[in-house]
Design an enzyme around this catalytic site. Sequence first.
Site, mmCIF file in Angstrom:
data_model
loop_
_atom_site.group_PDB
_atom_site.id
_atom_site.type_symbol
_atom_site.label_atom_id
_atom_site.label_comp_id
_atom_site.label_asym_id
_atom_site.label_seq_id
_atom_site.Cartn_x
_atom_site.Cartn_y
_atom_site.Cartn_z
ATOM 1 N N LYS A 86 -8.041 14.755 11.450
ATOM 2 C CA LYS A 86 -7.956 14.223 12.815
ATOM 3 C C LYS A 86 -6.654 13.488 13.066
ATOM 4 C CE LYS A 86 -11.559 11.099 12.063
ATOM 5 N NZ LYS A 86 -11.321 10.410 10.775
ATOM 6 N N LYS A 138 -6.069 20.898 4.645
ATOM 7 C CA LYS A 138 -7.332 20.474 5.263
ATOM 8 C C LYS A 138 -7.118 20.079 6.730
ATOM 9 C CE LYS A 138 -9.090 16.411 5.156
ATOM 10 N NZ LYS A 138 -9.863 15.160 5.219
ATOM 11 N N LYS A 195 -1.929 10.656 0.919
ATOM 12 C CA LYS A 195 -1.593 9.776 2.048
ATOM 13 C C LYS A 195 -0.391 8.893 1.740
ATOM 14 C CE LYS A 195 -5.687 9.967 4.764
ATOM 15 N NZ LYS A 195 -6.605 9.337 5.686
#
Length: 339
Positions: A204, A201, A118
Site C-alpha cells: 500500500k 509484493k 524497508k
Amino acid sequence: MGADSNNKPRVLSGIQPSGNLTIGNYLGALKQWVEVQHDYDCFYCVVDLHAITVTQDPLELRQKTRESAAMYIAAGIDPEVSTIFVQSHVPAHSELAWMLTCMAPLGWLQRMTQFKDKSAKQAQESIGAGLLNYPSLMAADILLYHADLVPVGDDQNQHLEFTRDLAQRFNHLYGETFTLPSVMNPQAGARIMGLDIPTAKMSKSEDSENHAVFLLDDLARARKKIMRAVTDSHRDIRFSDQAERAGVNNLLTIYQAIAGERNEEIEAKFAGCGYGDLKRAVADSVVSTLEPLQERYYQLMNEAGYLDSVLRLGREKAAAIAEATLKLAQERMGFLAPS
Ligand code: ATP
Ligand code: LTN
C-alpha cells in the site's frame, strides 16, 4: 490457549494504517478474517503504532486509522461478533513491547526480511530504531491476547516465528506465561504481487500508479490497472513459479483467491484464451468484490458516531484482556506492583 468464555480459540491480527488498503491486504488478510470470525474469538486491530516506524503525516495517520477500521467492517467483519480496536488505544501494547524489546536478541531482529527491505529504502542515518524493533511490538500485540492463530499474508510468517521464539524465551526464563501462536495463511492469495512489477509484493505504500488496486479505487480505474498489468511474451495461461511468468501467475492467483477454484479448473477455463480475456475476467471478479465493499464503506462513514462507538467498545474489550496479561508478565519479570 486464549479461549473466551465460549471456549473458542482466539485469533488476533492487524493492518497498518500506513496508506490505502489494497487487494493484497484484502486477499492476504481481511478476507480470511471475515471467514474465521464465527469459529474463533477474534480481535482485529488497526496497528497505528506500527505505522509510525516510517514517518507519517499526523493528519493523514488519524484519517487512515478511521478509514482502516471502517474498511474492516465494510469487508465483512461484524463488530457484534469480532472485536475491532485501535492499537494505541490500549497502552498495554507499548508496555509489553518494551519488555519484549529488552529480551529480543539483536541478531534475530537484524535477520528480519521486512527490516532489511524497508531499511534498504532509506538513508542509514534516517532509519528509526522502531523499524528494527517492529517485530517485538507485533509479538506484544499477539501475546497480550494469548492468540492461538494469526491470519496474515505470507510476508508475515517470519515475524510469527519470531513471536513464538520470543514467547518461548520468556516462558523459559520467567515461567509459563504466553500462548505460542500459529500462523494462518490463505490457500490462495497469501502473496499478491505488484501489477507493474510482478516479482515484488503488492504494497500500500508503493507510489507508482499501476502498482496496486486499492479497495477504494474508482471501479473504472481498478479495471484499467488490471488491464495494464505486466504479463510476458508467452501465450499459454498457466500457474507458474518462474520469475519470467510472474505477471500471469499473479493474475491467476488473484482470480483464484476470489473464485476459490482449483488450479486445474482455472487453467481449463482459460485454455485457448488470450491475456486480454484473462485480464477481463480478473477485472470483473475484482470489481464485483469491490463494489459492495465500497457501498458499505461509504454508508458507514456517513453514519455519524457509529465508527467511534465500535472503537470505544473494542478498546474496552481489548484492554480488559491485555491489561491482565501485562500485569502477569510484569509480575513474572519482577516489577514491584503499585500499592
Ligand atoms: P506497507 O506497504 O505499509 O508496509 P502492506 O501493504 O505491506 O503495508 P501491512 O499493513 O504490512 O500491509 O499488512 C497487513 C496484512 O496484509 C498482513 O497480514 C500482510 O501479510 C497482508 N498483506 C500485505 N500485502 C500483501 C500482499 N501483497 N499479498 C498478500 N497479503 C498481503
Ligand atoms: N506486521 C504486520 C501488521 C501487524 C500484525 C500484528 C499482524 C502488526 N501487529 C499482529 C498480525 C498480528 C504487517 O502486516 N506488516
